[in-house]
Design an enzyme around this catalytic site. Structure first.
Site, short mmCIF file in Angstrom:
data_model
loop_
_atom_site.label_atom_id
_atom_site.label_comp_id
_atom_site.label_asym_id
_atom_site.label_seq_id
_atom_site.Cartn_x
_atom_site.Cartn_y
_atom_site.Cartn_z
N LYS A 189 0.64 -1.14 0.13
CA LYS A 189 -0.17 0.02 0.12
C LYS A 189 0.90 1.06 -0.14
CE LYS A 189 -2.25 0.37 3.62
NZ LYS A 189 -1.31 1.31 4.66
N ALA A 229 -2.76 1.69 13.08
CA ALA A 229 -4.08 1.63 12.58
C ALA A 229 -4.98 0.56 13.14
CB ALA A 229 -4.07 1.49 11.12
N TRP A 266 6.81 -0.95 -8.15
CA TRP A 266 7.86 -1.20 -7.42
C TRP A 266 9.10 -1.20 -8.26
CZ3 TRP A 266 12.15 -4.48 -7.33
CH2 TRP A 266 12.68 -4.65 -6.17
N PHE A 271 2.97 -8.50 -9.07
CA PHE A 271 4.51 -9.12 -8.73
C PHE A 271 4.84 -10.14 -9.78
CE2 PHE A 271 3.31 -8.13 -4.46
CZ PHE A 271 4.36 -8.56 -3.49
N THR A 289 4.02 1.35 -0.86
CA THR A 289 4.74 1.80 -2.34
C THR A 289 3.83 2.24 -3.34
OG1 THR A 289 5.83 -0.37 -1.67
CG2 THR A 289 5.89 0.15 -3.89
N ARG A 327 2.16 8.55 7.02
CA ARG A 327 2.74 8.59 8.26
C ARG A 327 4.20 8.46 8.33
NH1 ARG A 327 -0.58 3.64 10.75
NH2 ARG A 327 -0.20 2.89 8.75
N LYS A 386 8.55 -5.78 10.05
CA LYS A 386 8.29 -4.98 8.77
C LYS A 386 9.76 -4.78 8.16
CE LYS A 386 4.26 -2.33 8.60
NZ LYS A 386 3.47 -0.67 8.29
N PHE A 390 -3.40 -0.21 7.24
CA PHE A 390 -4.07 -1.48 6.99
C PHE A 390 -4.97 -1.39 6.22
CE2 PHE A 390 -1.77 -2.33 11.46
CZ PHE A 390 -0.80 -3.02 10.92
#
Length: 562
Positions: free
Chosen positions: A77, A279, A415, A387, A79, A100, A111, A307
């Site tokens: 998200k 979140a 990405w 992906f 990205t 954020r 993460k 999220f």
């Protein structure tokens, strides 16, 4: 995330990127060097004077980025948020990103980093992921200063008659540390304080963080701090920061943290990174000050809710939008084929194999989030974050599903390709904003009871059947009504992995009941927190924390920040 094995890691891409001086980035949005408070060459805070100067500017359009329920497969998200901003920039639009600040807890835990990925990152990623400009540390300090002042008040005679068994204010730390969830303080005799039970929240779940992110300016910050409830007295009446007389001291600790931080993406798109409430526990959005400043400085603002849409987007639309008086033009719903297959029952190790039946089953989760966003009266665009393992048939299947559901959709490859990979999504959004009617409205009224608000969220947003209030929560409903707090919106603290409060129920569960075990008053922030299921306000570390892969070389370069 079209990831190739020959590609560099996120941190290698970031370290190889050439940043422009932040003064040059500021000039793109009409700010001069005198409008900035520089933190080195590539970071700056926007001064209070500059924030006041731009208040009369016309408002730009806000685009909210959210996602399906997260899975270990990854959704990307942040990205997509960064890549979409870069795509708007490439299309010649005056755009800013508002996100954020990452918390050190999840960075050192699962993460490993939270500044986007690949060629869609905000820079300097090392600084942003670590101590940045010190905002979260200032929040931790303010939180713990208040805790110390409460205990000192009791030690020095307890003029407010605080019941030490009913102190609700916890200490805070910006790390995952399960050992601190429940502690005892004040041991060692009369000179060491009054013994009592206490505990720690992670800083990004602290009400100080929520207050920082919902305040409109320094004056509003002080008012909100003064309203924070810290305890109850022997007559079971609330005691606030204002009663203690320390709102000014806390605001003093936060006077710089309240100013938004200006940075840039790899493609030099201006970005404001400010505030970081969780979140799944807190309201999960960057600061009102940053978002509204971005609105005044750009024609388009790309921002995100934490999220899935059941958490971050719901809280953005019910809490932040109300508080700031803002209305999104459209919502981007990020999904990956990998994650949808997990929602369809596939284990993580099998995600590389084509599985059309699991993908089709997993679209039930996507469908619920689409329905939820539409129920707010907002246009929605699905962003398929691609992906390398996605097969042509899987992509075709998902595109056809979206077409059948009559929901706009775009493939994104941000990405690998940066803003170029987000152009289709940006163009689709511009078409949607121009054509699809926006009838934004909340799903509940502030005049509804707390119980009604919770039931509305559970049934309309989660798709649940009912709500069960445990005895403690039932008593709190009555108490909060008596204290005059029932007009506030609700901030649900719930597992991010499921639409229900049971993290094991993936996809689109039905006929479930959400259990409310406790309510917490966040009167300074301006909402009531409803704790569901087993959700924790102080997370723990996983078996193999991301910290195990982190290091620093002899030149001071970070390693392992993913």
């Amino acid at each position: 995330m079209t990831m190739k094995t020959s590609m560099k890691s996120d941190i290698e891409i970031a370290q190889a990127s050439i940043m422009k001086p932040i003064v040059e980035i500021a000039a793109k949005i009409g700010l001069e060097e005198n409008d900035l408070e520089l933190y080195g060459k590539y970071k700056a805070k926007i001064s209070n004077e500059a924030l006041n100067k731009i208040k009369t500017n016309e408002d730009g359009k806000i685009i909210l980025v959210t996602s399906i329920n997260p899975t270990p497969a990854g959704e990307g998200k942040s990205t997509v948020t960064v890549g979409l901003g870069d795509a708007f920039n490439r299309l010649g639009k005056k755009v800013m990103i508002a996100m954020r600040e990452p918390s050190l807890g999840p960075i050192m835990g699962i993460k490993g980093g939270a500044t986007g990925g690949g060629y869609s990152q905000v820079l300097p990623m090392e600084d942003i992921n670590l101590h940045f400009t010190g905002d979260i540390h200032a929040t931790t300090t303010a939180n713990n200063a208040l805790a110390a002042l409460i205990d000192n008040h009791i030690q020095q005679g307890n003029e407010l008659n605080i019941d030490q068994r009913r102190i609700v204010w916890k200490r805070a730390l910006d790390l995952n540390d399960r050992s601190l969830r429940k502690v005892v303080v004040g041991l060692g005799g009369p000179l060491q304080g009054v013994p009592r039970e206490d505990g720690f929240d992670i800083t990004v779940a602290s009400e100080v963080m929520a207050v920082l992110c919902l305040a409109s300016d320094l004056k509003d910050l002080k008012l909100r701090l003064s309203r924070m409830v810290v305890a109850y007295n022997v007559n079971k009446e609330p005691v606030t920061v204002g009663d203690l007389g320390v709102a000014g001291a806390l605001a003093l600790l936060l006077k710089d943290a309240v100013k938004p931080n200006l940075v840039q993406t790899i493609e030099h798109t201006p970005a404001l990174i400010h505030g970081g409430p969780f979140a799944n526990i807190a309201h999960g959005c960057n600061s009102v000050i940053a978002t509204t400043a971005a609105q005044k400085l750009a024609d388009y603002v790309i921002t995100e809710g934490g999220f899935g849409a059941d958490l971050g987007a719901e809280k953005f639309l019910h809490i932040k939008s109300r508080c700031a008086g803002i209305k999104p033009e459209a919502v981007v719903l990020v999904a990956t084929i990998r994650a949808l297959k997990m929602h369809g029952g596939v284990e993580k190790q099998d995600l590389a194999k084509e599985n059309i039946s699991a993908l089709t089953l997993g679209t039930a989760n996507l469908q619920k989030h689409i329905e939820t966003i539409k129920s707010f009266g907002l246009p929605v665009v699905v962003a398929i974050n691609k992906f390398i393992t996605d097969t042509a048939l899987e992509v075709k299947t998902l595109l056809e599903w979206c077409e059948k559901e009559k929901v706009p959709v775009a493939l994104t490859e941000v990405w690998e390709k940066g803003g170029e990979g987000g152009k289709e999504l940006a163009q689709t959004l511009l078409e949607v904003i121009g054509k699809i009617q926006n009838d934004f409205h909340p799903l509940y009224e502030l005049s509804d009871s707390i119980e009604q608000k919770i039931r509305t969220i559970v049934q309309a947003v989660y798709g649940g059947k009912d709500v069960e209030f445990l005895p403690k929560a039932k008593k709190q409903l009555a108490d909060f009504e008596k204290f005059g707090w029932s007009h506030l919106p609700v901030c649900m603290a719930k597992s991010q992995y499921s639409l229900s409060d049971d993290p094991s129920k993936l996809g689109r569960p039905i006929d479930f009941t959400v259990t409310i075990r406790e309510l917490k008053p966040s009167i300074g922030a301006g909402f009531i927190v409803a704790l569901t299921g087993e959700v924790m306000t102080m997370p723990g570390l996983p078996k193999k924390p991301a910290a195990l892969n982190m290091d620093v070389d002899e030149h001071g370069n970070a390693l392992g920040l993913f």
